[in-house]
Scaffold this motif. Structure first.
Motif, short mmCIF file in Angstrom:
data_model
loop_
_atom_site.label_atom_id
_atom_site.label_comp_id
_atom_site.label_asym_id
_atom_site.label_seq_id
_atom_site.Cartn_x
_atom_site.Cartn_y
_atom_site.Cartn_z
N LYS A 56 6.89 34.91 30.36
CA LYS A 56 5.79 35.08 31.31
C LYS A 56 4.93 36.29 30.95
O LYS A 56 3.71 36.27 31.10
CB LYS A 56 6.34 35.21 32.73
CG LYS A 56 6.92 33.92 33.29
CD LYS A 56 7.54 34.12 34.65
CE LYS A 56 8.13 32.83 35.18
NZ LYS A 56 8.81 33.02 36.50
N ARG A 57 5.58 37.34 30.47
CA ARG A 57 4.82 38.53 30.05
C ARG A 57 3.89 38.17 28.90
O ARG A 57 2.75 38.62 28.84
CB ARG A 57 5.79 39.63 29.62
CG ARG A 57 5.10 40.92 29.21
CD ARG A 57 6.10 41.88 28.60
NE ARG A 57 7.17 42.20 29.54
CZ ARG A 57 8.28 42.85 29.19
NH1 ARG A 57 8.46 43.21 27.93
NH2 ARG A 57 9.20 43.12 30.08
N TRP A 58 4.38 37.35 27.97
CA TRP A 58 3.57 36.97 26.82
C TRP A 58 2.42 36.06 27.25
O TRP A 58 1.27 36.25 26.85
CB TRP A 58 4.43 36.28 25.78
CG TRP A 58 3.65 35.67 24.65
CD1 TRP A 58 3.34 34.36 24.46
CD2 TRP A 58 3.05 36.37 23.55
NE1 TRP A 58 2.60 34.19 23.32
CE2 TRP A 58 2.40 35.41 22.74
CE3 TRP A 58 3.01 37.72 23.17
CZ2 TRP A 58 1.72 35.75 21.57
CZ3 TRP A 58 2.33 38.06 22.01
CH2 TRP A 58 1.70 37.09 21.24
N TYR A 59 2.70 35.07 28.08
CA TYR A 59 1.68 34.11 28.46
C TYR A 59 0.64 34.70 29.40
O TYR A 59 -0.46 34.17 29.54
CB TYR A 59 2.33 32.88 29.11
CG TYR A 59 3.12 32.06 28.12
CD1 TYR A 59 2.57 31.67 26.90
CD2 TYR A 59 4.44 31.68 28.39
CE1 TYR A 59 3.30 30.94 25.99
CE2 TYR A 59 5.17 30.94 27.48
CZ TYR A 59 4.59 30.57 26.28
OH TYR A 59 5.31 29.85 25.37
N ARG A 60 0.97 35.81 30.08
CA ARG A 60 -0.01 36.46 30.94
C ARG A 60 -1.06 37.21 30.13
O ARG A 60 -2.12 37.54 30.64
CB ARG A 60 0.69 37.46 31.88
CG ARG A 60 1.31 36.81 33.11
CD ARG A 60 1.54 37.85 34.20
NE ARG A 60 2.32 38.98 33.72
CZ ARG A 60 3.63 39.09 33.86
NH1 ARG A 60 4.30 38.13 34.45
NH2 ARG A 60 4.27 40.15 33.42
N ARG A 61 -0.77 37.47 28.88
CA ARG A 61 -1.71 38.20 28.04
C ARG A 61 -2.93 37.34 27.71
O ARG A 61 -2.82 36.14 27.54
CB ARG A 61 -1.04 38.64 26.74
CG ARG A 61 0.01 39.72 26.92
CD ARG A 61 0.70 40.00 25.61
NE ARG A 61 1.66 41.08 25.72
CZ ARG A 61 2.57 41.38 24.79
NH1 ARG A 61 2.63 40.65 23.69
NH2 ARG A 61 3.40 42.38 24.97
N THR B 161 11.34 35.92 31.85
CA THR B 161 10.55 37.13 32.11
C THR B 161 9.73 37.52 30.89
O THR B 161 8.53 37.84 31.00
CB THR B 161 11.46 38.30 32.51
OG1 THR B 161 12.19 37.95 33.70
CG2 THR B 161 10.65 39.56 32.78
N LEU B 162 10.34 37.48 29.72
CA LEU B 162 9.63 37.82 28.49
C LEU B 162 8.53 36.80 28.19
O LEU B 162 7.43 37.17 27.76
CB LEU B 162 10.61 37.89 27.32
CG LEU B 162 11.66 39.00 27.38
CD1 LEU B 162 12.61 38.90 26.19
CD2 LEU B 162 10.99 40.37 27.40
N LYS C 193 -2.93 39.27 22.98
CA LYS C 193 -2.04 38.71 21.97
C LYS C 193 -2.43 39.17 20.58
O LYS C 193 -1.57 39.43 19.72
CB LYS C 193 -2.06 37.19 22.06
CG LYS C 193 -1.43 36.64 23.34
CD LYS C 193 -1.47 35.13 23.37
CE LYS C 193 -0.83 34.60 24.66
NZ LYS C 193 -0.86 33.12 24.73
N LEU D 249 11.22 47.84 27.35
CA LEU D 249 10.54 47.11 28.41
C LEU D 249 11.21 45.79 28.76
O LEU D 249 10.76 45.08 29.66
CB LEU D 249 9.08 46.84 28.00
CG LEU D 249 8.20 48.08 27.81
CD1 LEU D 249 6.82 47.66 27.31
CD2 LEU D 249 8.08 48.87 29.11
N THR D 250 12.28 45.46 28.05
CA THR D 250 12.99 44.21 28.30
C THR D 250 13.94 44.37 29.48
O THR D 250 14.69 45.35 29.54
CB THR D 250 13.81 43.80 27.05
OG1 THR D 250 12.92 43.66 25.94
CG2 THR D 250 14.53 42.48 27.29
N PRO E 278 9.22 47.70 22.84
CA PRO E 278 9.45 46.36 23.41
C PRO E 278 10.87 46.19 23.96
O PRO E 278 11.07 45.54 24.99
CB PRO E 278 9.21 45.42 22.22
CG PRO E 278 8.32 46.19 21.31
CD PRO E 278 8.77 47.61 21.44
#
Length: 209
Positions: free
Chosen positions: A13-18, A10-11, A23, A81-82, A78
């Motif tokens: 995917k959240r990063w890669y969606r940015r 989940t974390l 980023k 939001l985890t 952060p």
């Protein structure tokens, strides 16, 4: 089955969606958090040594208290939001450190004789900062989740999911190796092991149980 893969994926995917801009903003935000943390330490030193006692004293006190609060928020947001929030030693340590700084600064504001401001007026930002730090510590305890995340079936993972989990495992193994918990000779064996080597091998293969 991997117990905490759900959180890591989940974390990730959240990063890669940015976007690249997102980023960059996240990186700048982290840099600002570290800067704010340094400002909190500097604020404590200024108040304890009486390094500033002129018209800049009150602005420095308020700005320093505000930056100190930002330092806590930089770690708290952060974490909040985890999914399936666990105990965060870093967040708790930062909040306690800022609370100690605020308490020492508050004591200095009340005890020391200041020429630029009255003791009561100077104490306000540090009192608010201490209350904020206590609030974050309480929230950190109250918002923790004791329920374990749903286990992830290795067979359901995509190649990209596997790659993300391998990166997480490698990062964890490097930390354990630096602390002499994992021997250098065993590092590559753990790092190269498949996630489905045997039932219940999630912990050994880098998953957290």
């Amino acid at each position: 089955m991997l117990d905490y893969a759900h959180v890591e994926l989940t974390l990730a995917k959240r990063w890669y969606r940015r976007t690249a801009l997102g980023k960059t903003v996240a990186g700048l935000g982290f840099a600002f958090t570290i800067f704010s943390l340094c400002a909190a330490v500097a604020l404590g030193l200024i108040m304890l040594t009486g390094g500033i006692d002129n018209e800049a004293l009150l602005p420095v006190a308020w700005i320093g208290a505000g930056l100190s609060a930002c330092a806590i928020l930089g770690f708290f947001v952060p974490w909040a939001l985890t999914p399936y929030r666990q105990w965060d030693r870093t967040l708790n340590g930062i909040a306690v450190m800022v609370l100690v700084i605020a308490t020492l600064a508050l004591g200095a504001a009340l005890v020391r004789r200041w020429e630029a401001a009255s003791n009561a007026v100077l104490a306000v930002p540090f009192l608010l900062l201490a209350a904020f730090a206590v609030g974050v510590i309480v929230a950190h305890v109250r918002l923790r989740v004791t329920e374990k995340p749903p286990a992830v079936d290795v067979a359901s993972l995509t190649p990209s999911d596997i790659e993300v989990l391998r990166k997480v495992r490698r990062r964890t193994l490097k930390i354990l190796r630096s602390r002499n918990i994992v021997a250098y000779k065993d590092f590559h064996g753990y790092d190269d092991a498949p996630f489905d080597t045997m039932p219940g091998s999630a912990r050994r293969d880098g998953g957290r149980a």
